[in-house]
Structure formats: C-alpha cells, structure tokens
Scaffold this motif. Structure first.
Motif, PDB file in Angstrom:
ATOM      1  N   UNK A  33       0.861  -1.174   0.000  1.00 20.93           N
ATOM      2  CA  UNK A  33       0.000   0.000   0.000  1.00 20.93           C
ATOM      3  C   UNK A  33       0.901   1.229   0.000  1.00 20.93           C
ATOM      4  N   UNK A  34       0.742   2.036  -1.000  1.00 20.65           N
ATOM      5  CA  UNK A  34       1.577   3.221  -1.130  1.00 20.65           C
ATOM      6  C   UNK A  34       1.099   4.268  -0.123  1.00 20.65           C
ATOM      7  N   UNK A  35       1.997   4.635   0.774  1.00 21.72           N
ATOM      8  CA  UNK A  35       1.658   5.622   1.779  1.00 21.72           C
ATOM      9  C   UNK A  35       2.087   6.994   1.281  1.00 21.72           C
ATOM     10  N   UNK A  36       1.121   7.821   1.005  1.00 20.71           N
ATOM     11  CA  UNK A  36       1.418   9.163   0.549  1.00 20.71           C
ATOM     12  C   UNK A  36       1.484  10.082   1.766  1.00 20.71           C
ATOM     13  N   UNK A  37       2.587  10.791   1.868  1.00 24.41           N
ATOM     14  CA  UNK A  37       2.687  11.762   2.942  1.00 24.41           C
ATOM     15  C   UNK A  37       2.272  13.113   2.390  1.00 24.41           C
ATOM     16  N   UNK A  38       1.480  13.794   3.143  1.00 23.58           N
ATOM     17  CA  UNK A  38       1.024  15.111   2.728  1.00 23.58           C
ATOM     18  C   UNK A  38       2.122  16.110   3.035  1.00 23.58           C
ATOM     19  N   UNK A  39       2.766  16.605   1.998  1.00 21.26           N
ATOM     20  CA  UNK A  39       3.904  17.499   2.161  1.00 21.26           C
ATOM     21  C   UNK A  39       3.480  18.805   2.818  1.00 21.26           C
ATOM     22  N   UNK A  40       2.225  19.202   2.624  1.00 22.94           N
ATOM     23  CA  UNK A  40       1.763  20.450   3.236  1.00 22.94           C
ATOM     24  C   UNK A  40       1.712  20.342   4.759  1.00 22.94           C
ATOM     25  N   UNK A  41       1.613  19.139   5.277  1.00 20.94           N
ATOM     26  CA  UNK A  41       1.633  18.948   6.731  1.00 20.94           C
ATOM     27  C   UNK A  41       3.059  18.930   7.284  1.00 20.94           C
ATOM     28  N   UNK A  42       4.023  18.540   6.460  1.00 20.38           N
ATOM     29  CA  UNK A  42       5.391  18.467   6.950  1.00 20.38           C
ATOM     30  C   UNK A  42       6.139  19.790   6.842  1.00 20.38           C
ATOM     31  N   UNK A  43       5.679  20.700   5.987  1.00 22.59           N
ATOM     32  CA  UNK A  43       6.342  21.994   5.844  1.00 22.59           C
ATOM     33  C   UNK A  43       6.415  22.773   7.161  1.00 22.59           C
ATOM     34  N   UNK A  44       5.309  22.944   7.880  1.00 27.49           N
ATOM     35  CA  UNK A  44       5.408  23.672   9.151  1.00 27.49           C
ATOM     36  C   UNK A  44       6.322  22.986  10.168  1.00 27.49           C
ATOM     37  N   UNK A  45       6.385  21.672  10.121  1.00 25.32           N
ATOM     38  CA  UNK A  45       7.259  20.938  11.039  1.00 25.32           C
ATOM     39  C   UNK A  45       8.723  21.230  10.723  1.00 25.32           C
ATOM     40  N   UNK A  46       9.060  21.262   9.438  1.00 21.24           N
ATOM     41  CA  UNK A  46      10.436  21.570   9.026  1.00 21.24           C
ATOM     42  C   UNK A  46      10.807  22.991   9.443  1.00 21.24           C
ATOM     43  N   UNK A  47       9.898  23.934   9.213  1.00 27.15           N
ATOM     44  CA  UNK A  47      10.166  25.322   9.593  1.00 27.15           C
ATOM     45  C   UNK A  47      10.255  25.478  11.110  1.00 27.15           C
ATOM     46  N   UNK A  48       9.501  24.696  11.837  1.00 25.93           N
ATOM     47  CA  UNK A  48       9.581  24.704  13.308  1.00 25.93           C
ATOM     48  C   UNK A  48      10.957  24.233  13.766  1.00 25.93           C
ATOM     49  N   UNK A  49      11.480  23.184  13.129  1.00 27.40           N
ATOM     50  CA  UNK A  49      12.818  22.690  13.473  1.00 27.40           C
ATOM     51  C   UNK A  49      13.882  23.744  13.185  1.00 27.40           C
ATOM     52  N   UNK A  50      13.733  24.442  12.066  1.00 27.77           N
ATOM     53  CA  UNK A  50      14.689  25.500  11.728  1.00 27.77           C
ATOM     54  C   UNK A  50      14.631  26.607  12.772  1.00 27.77           C
ATOM     55  N   UNK A  51      13.430  26.958  13.210  1.00 27.80           N
ATOM     56  CA  UNK A  51      13.301  28.041  14.187  1.00 27.80           C
ATOM     57  C   UNK A  51      13.845  27.646  15.563  1.00 27.80           C
TER      58      UNK A  51
END
Length: 145
Positions: A33-51
C-alpha cells in the motif's frame, strides 16, 4: 453405506474452494500500500525545526534584507547554504525546493517559479535572538521534481 461418493465430492469441492480462497488472500495481501505523505503537513514541522535550531536562527536573523543585492551578497549566500543543508536532509529526494528570507511584511516571491503542477508554500517568522531583535520571514517552496 450408501451415497459415500456424494459426501466425498462435497468435501473435495469445499477443500478446493478453501485452497483457491487462501491463494487469492495471499496474493492480495502481498500488495504494498503506497503511503502518501502530505507534504503540506510536513512543511510547518520543518520550519519549526529551523526556528528551534539556535545556529540557524542566529544566521537567519543576520541575513541582510536591506541590501539591493541581497541575493548575491556572500554573507547571505552562506546563510542560505546553511539553511539548504538542513532542508536537504529533511526533504525527500523526489521533491525540489527553494527558500527565501525577507522582512515580515514583504511578499517574498520566488524569482524563478517552477513549472510544476503543485507548489507547496509555507512561511515562518523568526523573530529574534537574545542579543538582537530583527524579525525575518523564512518562506519555503516545495514542488515535485
């Protein structure tokens, strides 16, 4: 004993049906089963890590947005390279990305907009460090390569 052959045929048919059903279940269970990750949900997480990263936070605050040639300034290029190193680790290989740093009230557009079907954009304000208050906005653009 009469009609022994009838019961035997019913038992054989039932066992054959169970074998066919079992094979079908095994074949259908092996599909991945191909698990698609919603990139729009991971963007804020990446920016949070940068901050939360002190080194990157200080570098982003040092980014000079007042210069006319902010994109070609060697100090600014070094800061963007630091941010890009972090993004390269966090973003999947089948996505391309671009990052912009600007003042909080600026639009921060992407100069060379990609020719992609979907472009995901997220932004975050990096407000200050303990020694300096000079808020900046970091804007992240991600698209399928």
């Amino acid at each position: 004993m009469v009609n022994k052959k009838g019961w035997l045929r019913i038992a054989e048919a039932s066992i054959a049906a169970l074998i066919v059903l079992g094979v079908l279940l095994l074949i259908s269970g092996n599909k991945k089963i191909e698990q698609k990750t919603d990139i729009s949900e991971t963007l804020p997480i990446i920016l949070e890590e940068i901050s939360k990263n002190v080194t990157l936070r200080e570098a982003i605050i040092k980014y000079d947005t007042n210069k006319a040639s902010a994109e070609t300034d060697p100090d600014n290029i070094a800061i963007l390279n630091e941010v890009n190193k972090t993004l390269f680790i966090r973003i999947k290989k089948d996505f391309s990305y671009a990052v912009r740093i600007c003042r909080p009230n600026d639009l921060c557009p992407l100069n060379n907009y990609p020719n992609a079907e979907e472009v995901y954009i997220s932004e975050r304000i990096i407000s200050s460090t303990l020694l300096k208050f000079d808020p900046k906005k970091i804007k992240l653009f991600i698209w399928k390569a």
